[in-house]
Design a protein around this motif. Structure first.
Motif, PDB file in Angstrom:
ATOM      1  N   LYS A  11       0.834  -1.204   0.000  1.00 34.75           N
ATOM      2  CA  LYS A  11       0.000   0.000   0.000  1.00 34.75           C
ATOM      3  C   LYS A  11       0.874   1.262   0.000  1.00 34.75           C
ATOM      4  O   LYS A  11       0.595   2.219  -0.734  1.00 34.75           O
ATOM      5  N   ILE A  12       1.942   1.220   0.797  1.00 40.78           N
ATOM      6  CA  ILE A  12       2.843   2.397   0.835  1.00 40.78           C
ATOM      7  C   ILE A  12       3.479   2.602  -0.537  1.00 40.78           C
ATOM      8  O   ILE A  12       3.508   3.718  -1.077  1.00 40.78           O
ATOM      9  N   ILE A  13       3.976   1.491  -1.112  1.00 37.04           N
ATOM     10  CA  ILE A  13       4.630   1.588  -2.425  1.00 37.04           C
ATOM     11  C   ILE A  13       3.639   2.081  -3.479  1.00 37.04           C
ATOM     12  O   ILE A  13       3.933   2.978  -4.275  1.00 37.04           O
ATOM     13  N   GLY A  14       2.436   1.519  -3.436  1.00 36.87           N
ATOM     14  CA  GLY A  14       1.405   1.920  -4.398  1.00 36.87           C
ATOM     15  C   GLY A  14       1.029   3.382  -4.264  1.00 36.87           C
ATOM     16  O   GLY A  14       0.913   4.102  -5.268  1.00 36.87           O
ATOM     17  N   LEU A  15       0.894   3.842  -3.028  1.00 40.74           N
ATOM     18  CA  LEU A  15       0.488   5.232  -2.791  1.00 40.74           C
ATOM     19  C   LEU A  15       1.490   6.218  -3.404  1.00 40.74           C
ATOM     20  O   LEU A  15       1.116   7.143  -4.138  1.00 40.74           O
ATOM     21  N   TYR A  16       2.763   5.983  -3.120  1.00 41.39           N
ATOM     22  CA  TYR A  16       3.774   6.935  -3.599  1.00 41.39           C
ATOM     23  C   TYR A  16       4.040   6.788  -5.093  1.00 41.39           C
ATOM     24  O   TYR A  16       4.326   7.771  -5.778  1.00 41.39           O
ATOM     25  N   THR A  17       3.916   5.557  -5.591  1.00 42.03           N
ATOM     26  CA  THR A  17       4.042   5.369  -7.040  1.00 42.03           C
ATOM     27  C   THR A  17       2.919   6.137  -7.748  1.00 42.03           C
ATOM     28  O   THR A  17       3.138   6.791  -8.771  1.00 42.03           O
ATOM     29  N   GLY A  18       1.722   6.065  -7.176  1.00 44.44           N
ATOM     30  CA  GLY A  18       0.583   6.804  -7.728  1.00 44.44           C
ATOM     31  C   GLY A  18       0.867   8.292  -7.796  1.00 44.44           C
ATOM     32  O   GLY A  18       0.575   8.951  -8.804  1.00 44.44           O
ATOM     33  N   GLY A  23       2.421  12.965 -11.245  1.00 46.96           N
ATOM     34  CA  GLY A  23       3.401  13.985 -11.646  1.00 46.96           C
ATOM     35  C   GLY A  23       3.691  13.915 -13.143  1.00 46.96           C
ATOM     36  O   GLY A  23       3.885  14.944 -13.803  1.00 46.96           O
ATOM     37  N   ILE A  24       3.696  12.698 -13.696  1.00 42.95           N
ATOM     38  CA  ILE A  24       3.924  12.531 -15.137  1.00 42.95           C
ATOM     39  C   ILE A  24       2.765  13.163 -15.922  1.00 42.95           C
ATOM     40  O   ILE A  24       2.970  13.819 -16.943  1.00 42.95           O
ATOM     41  N   ALA A  25       1.539  12.956 -15.399  1.00 47.54           N
ATOM     42  CA  ALA A  25       0.367  13.570 -16.048  1.00 47.54           C
ATOM     43  C   ALA A  25       0.510  15.089 -16.050  1.00 47.54           C
ATOM     44  O   ALA A  25       0.203  15.756 -17.047  1.00 47.54           O
ATOM     45  N   LEU A  26       1.000  15.605 -14.942  1.00 45.20           N
ATOM     46  CA  LEU A  26       1.204  17.058 -14.818  1.00 45.20           C
ATOM     47  C   LEU A  26       2.202  17.556 -15.873  1.00 45.20           C
ATOM     48  O   LEU A  26       2.003  18.589 -16.517  1.00 45.20           O
ATOM     49  N   LEU A  27       3.261  16.776 -16.062  1.00 46.72           N
ATOM     50  CA  LEU A  27       4.288  17.156 -17.050  1.00 46.72           C
ATOM     51  C   LEU A  27       3.722  17.198 -18.468  1.00 46.72           C
ATOM     52  O   LEU A  27       4.140  18.014 -19.296  1.00 46.72           O
ATOM     53  N   MET A  28       2.779  16.288 -18.746  1.00 43.58           N
ATOM     54  CA  MET A  28       2.239  16.194 -20.116  1.00 43.58           C
ATOM     55  C   MET A  28       1.415  17.416 -20.507  1.00 43.58           C
ATOM     56  O   MET A  28       1.102  17.601 -21.687  1.00 43.58           O
ATOM     57  N   GLY A  60      -6.012   5.936  -9.193  1.00 43.07           N
ATOM     58  CA  GLY A  60      -6.499   4.600  -8.832  1.00 43.07           C
ATOM     59  C   GLY A  60      -5.614   3.984  -7.758  1.00 43.07           C
ATOM     60  O   GLY A  60      -6.103   3.437  -6.759  1.00 43.07           O
ATOM     61  N   LEU A  61      -4.310   4.090  -7.940  1.00 47.70           N
ATOM     62  CA  LEU A  61      -3.380   3.558  -6.932  1.00 47.70           C
ATOM     63  C   LEU A  61      -3.540   4.298  -5.607  1.00 47.70           C
ATOM     64  O   LEU A  61      -3.514   3.688  -4.540  1.00 47.70           O
ATOM     65  N   GLU A  62      -3.707   5.617  -5.700  1.00 47.83           N
ATOM     66  CA  GLU A  62      -3.855   6.403  -4.461  1.00 47.83           C
ATOM     67  C   GLU A  62      -5.122   6.007  -3.704  1.00 47.83           C
ATOM     68  O   GLU A  62      -5.126   5.938  -2.476  1.00 47.83           O
ATOM     69  N   VAL A  63      -6.208   5.766  -4.452  1.00 42.01           N
ATOM     70  CA  VAL A  63      -7.475   5.366  -3.814  1.00 42.01           C
ATOM     71  C   VAL A  63      -7.328   3.980  -3.183  1.00 42.01           C
ATOM     72  O   VAL A  63      -7.691   3.757  -2.032  1.00 42.01           O
ATOM     73  N   VAL A  78      12.182   0.972  -3.532  1.00 44.68           N
ATOM     74  CA  VAL A  78      11.286   0.251  -4.449  1.00 44.68           C
ATOM     75  C   VAL A  78      10.347   1.225  -5.160  1.00 44.68           C
ATOM     76  O   VAL A  78      10.089   1.078  -6.357  1.00 44.68           O
ATOM     77  N   VAL A  79       9.872   2.235  -4.428  1.00 46.47           N
ATOM     78  CA  VAL A  79       8.999   3.246  -5.044  1.00 46.47           C
ATOM     79  C   VAL A  79       9.707   3.870  -6.244  1.00 46.47           C
ATOM     80  O   VAL A  79       9.118   4.024  -7.321  1.00 46.47           O
TER      81      VAL A  79
END
Lengths: 500, 219
Positions: A11-18, A23-28, A60-63, A78-79
């Motif tokens: 869950k921790i890894i998923g949250l931060y990966t999300g 951030g990538i969406a923001l860059l686009m 989705g990952l954050e939720v 790992v993140v």
């Protein structure tokens, strides 16, 4: 005993990966705005679709993985490695949709090359791509240079105690300021300040060379992003050769040399200690090894009598070697010119420069000057120890921001990373030779990928075997993250199956 | 005030001296350790690449050559008058009365990927140095929105041009337009627009969910 990761860890890894993927969406948004501005509607749609995909995945990952627990060291590493993978997969959407790639893997190759500031490409018909897509390629490399984690830390993280753990995982361990989020913002402050100044000079230069004001501005911003991030992408297939200009070369060389310096060094020079630039071990190491690489390249070029005069020889040799040593990858010659005119000796000079590479905590790759300096100091220390009386205590010092005593732990860490780099360079070379490429050429492109340089002598191409593409993607990824995050990710996989 | 040309010539002399000293040092080193004959042995030149065309004794001037052959066998073609055909891309970069243009003779010369041409490798081409009077006839330069003019030029090929800092280029003396370029018509991709809209709506829903879930974890 290996402890199997629990759902709470995922869950921790998923949250931060999300968060990073958001951030990538923001860059686009930057290439999306570019496409809309120039009326490139299909590329704009590609970016909207990719933004949607990133947000669905990231949110989705954050939720799914919402948690109030903070990151531990293992999670942080790992993140980083997992985020880079997902950012590559999702960042490749607009590239693939553009129709300029043979496969999704090829598009991922270019995205990984961009994030890792390598500069190798599999994109076909570059001279007909949209301004939006060109903007995305260069934003990728600019963002990758500062670190996509740094972006997420700058814009999307608030007061996270574990932030430092993912910051370190991205191959940076310098804290410019006490707080890591402030450090990330300081990195952006430095980079954006240089972006304004550097682009302005390149814009003026471009217009004096015959580029129109709009094209000149676009080229200036893109070439700055590429040079500063030691990336190597360029808007035209001719790369820096397109401009036929000493002025453009004179402006770009300092940009990629400064870009290849340690952010801590930048910060020290900006804020307090101007003399740091003369005393820093990385600067001394950089200029020493660059001189050696230049002499090698020069000797090769002189032997083959490639250039009509010494000025032309020096100009070509200096640009290529500096580009290689800073792991930039911009070039003022054709890729195949290395093989067909420069010859093996000069290519070895370039390989040496690429392998050693830039400074730690910079936008560049390779062994890094600090490690070369430490290993050299360790050799000197051992030699001094051999020729001194047994009772003598031999002390060696090295200077990087502060003066420190050289200890075995520091040397061991430096050696471990250098050996890991040698390992990935060798891996790519062996695979290249297996597929029938000449040894020097296979080594050239493998070292280029592993050190995130981006110069090519023609091995990298859309028609090269799929396994080589995968190996090069791995090399770029491992080289940029400096292995620790990858080891952590591999460890997580092992723990998943063998842990208790 | 020293003129820039004087500065360059001084720099050139210094570099020559530096190189001479270095070369003497290297030769001395080699002579001591390997004997004079070996030190002076001439290294083999880079051989011709037989997979690409190269000029023979009876090859006439003005023969048409492609860009790959010029790069692969650059030394053999050096100083020869050749004919080269390709699509003009980018822009003309004017330098006084002369201009730089770039001609691509790759798989996208007649039809580019934006016009749904088949993928067939990288771009390849050559830089051409030509008078601006001749280049004025070019109407379309290839980019995302245009397929450039295809032109045929004739001129001298330089593997490392002494006038242009060692650049590989062609100094053209004639230019003939073979095909006038045109604007590329892009068809709006409706299915992609619908997919993007669906994904963005889904993202908005997830964003609302995230706000609700985060508010629970805040306490």
């Amino acid at each position: 005993m290996i402890v199997r990761p629990r759902w709470a860890d995922f869950k921790i890894i998923g949250l931060y990966t999300g968060k990073v993927v958001n951030g990538i969406a923001l860059l686009m948004v930057v290439p999306l705005a570019t496409s809309i501005f120039f009326g490139e509607w299909n590329p704009a749609l590609d970016f909207l679709l990719a933004i949607g995909a990133c947000l669905v995945f990231g949110l989705g990952l954050e939720v799914l993985c919402q948690t109030s627990r903070d990151l531990a060291w293992g999670h942080g590493l790992v993140v980083v490695s997992f985020s880079w993978l997902m950012a590559t997969v999702l960042g490749a959407i607009p590239l693939h949709l553009s129709g300029h790639f043979s496969s999704y893997l090829d598009a991922m190759f270019d995205v990984m090359s961009g994030y890792t500031t390598t500069g190798l490409i599999l994109l076909q018909d570059l001279d007909h791509v949209s301004n939006g897509l060109n903007m995305w390629r260069h934003v990728l490399t600019f963002a990758g240079g500062q670190g996509i984690i740094v972006i997420a830390l700058t814009f999307l993280f608030k007061g996270t105690a574990g932030a430092y753990k993912i910051y370190v995982g991205e191959g940076k361990d310098e804290r410019l300021l006490p707080n890591v989020i402030q450090t990330a913002r300081a990195i952006w402050l430095v980079s954006l300040a240089y972006l304004m100044v550097g682009s302005f000079f390149l814009w003026i230069a471009g217009m004096s060379l015959g580029l129109g004001p709009v094209r000149g501005l676009l080229h200036a911003v893109w070439i700055f992003m590429s040079a500063w991030s030691t990336g190597g992408f360029a808007p035209q297939s001719y790369n820096s050769f397109y401009y036929h200009s000493l002025l453009y070369e004179v402006i770009t060389v300092p940009i990629f040399v400064i870009g290849s310096f340690n952010f801590a060094l930048h910060w020290a020079v900006w804020t307090r200690e101007k003399t740091e630039i003369y005393r820093n071990i990385e600067i001394i190491s950089f200029f020493t090894t660059m001189t050696i690489a230049m002499l090698l390249a020069m000797a090769g070029l002189m032997k083959l009598n490639v250039y009509p005069d010494i000025i032309a020889l020096f100009r070509k040799m200096f640009y290529q070697v500096t580009s290689a040593h800073t792991t930039t990858g911009l070039a003022t010659i054709y890729s195949r010119t290395f093989v067909r005119q420069w010859g093996a000796m000069a290519m070895l000079g370039i390989i040496l420069a690429m392998a050693i590479g830039a400074s730690a905590c910079s936008t560049g790759g390779g062994f890094k000057g600090i490690r070369m300096g430490i290993i050299f100091k360790a050799v000197i220390q051992d030699v001094r120890r051999l020729i001194s009386p047994e009772s003598a205590r031999i002390v060696e010092k090295w200077h990087h921001i502060s003066t420190r005593l050289l200890d075995d732990a520091t040397v061991r860490t430096a050696m471990l990373i250098v050996l890991s780099y040698v390992g990935i360079y060798a891996l790519g070379t062996v695979v290249g030779v297996y597929y029938g490429y000449d040894l020097v050429q296979a080594m050239f492109d493998s070292v280029s990928a592993g050190s995130n340089s981006g110069l090519s002598c023609g091995v990298v191409s859309p028609t090269m075997p799929t396994l080589m593409k995968v190996v090069y993607i791995f090399e770029m990824w491992a080289g940029r993250l400096e292995f620790m995050s990858l080891f952590a990710l591999a460890g997580y996989w092992v723990a998943l199956f063998r842990g208790r | 005030m020293i003129h820039w040309q004087e500065t360059i010539s001084v720099l050139s002399v210094d570099l020559k001296r530096f190189w001479l000293t270095f070369a003497i040092g290297v030769n001395l080193f080699l002579s001591i350790f390997s004997g004079f004959a070996l030190a002076q042995a001439t290294p083999p030149n880079i051989p011709l690449n037989p997979d690409f065309t190269f000029p023979g004794k009876d090859t006439p001037q003005g023969v048409e050559v492609n860009s790959a052959s010029l790069v692969e066998n650059a030394n053999a073609w050096n100083g020869r008058v050749i004919t080269f055909k390709g699509e003009v891309i980018g822009e003309a970069m004017v330098r006084g009365k002369m201009v730089w243009i770039h001609l691509n003779d790759d798989a996208y010369m007649w039809k580019n990927i934006e016009e749904e041409a088949k993928l067939d490798g990288y771009n390849s081409g050559h830089a051409v140095w030509i008078s601006s009077d001749l280049a004025m006839g070019i109407r379309f330069f290839g980019d995302f929105k245009h397929e450039g003019d295809v032109v045929k030029i004739a001129g001298m090929f330089h593997a490392a041009c002494p006038q242009h800092g060692g650049d590989m280029d062609i100094h053209a003396s004639t230019l003939e337009i073979v095909r006038v370029g045109h604007s590329v018509h892009h068809v709006f991709n409706t299915s992609r627009a619908i997919t993007a809209a669906v994904l963005l709506v889904l993202a908005l829903v997830l964003y609302r969910f995230r706000i609700i879930i985060r508010s629970r974890y805040a306490f």
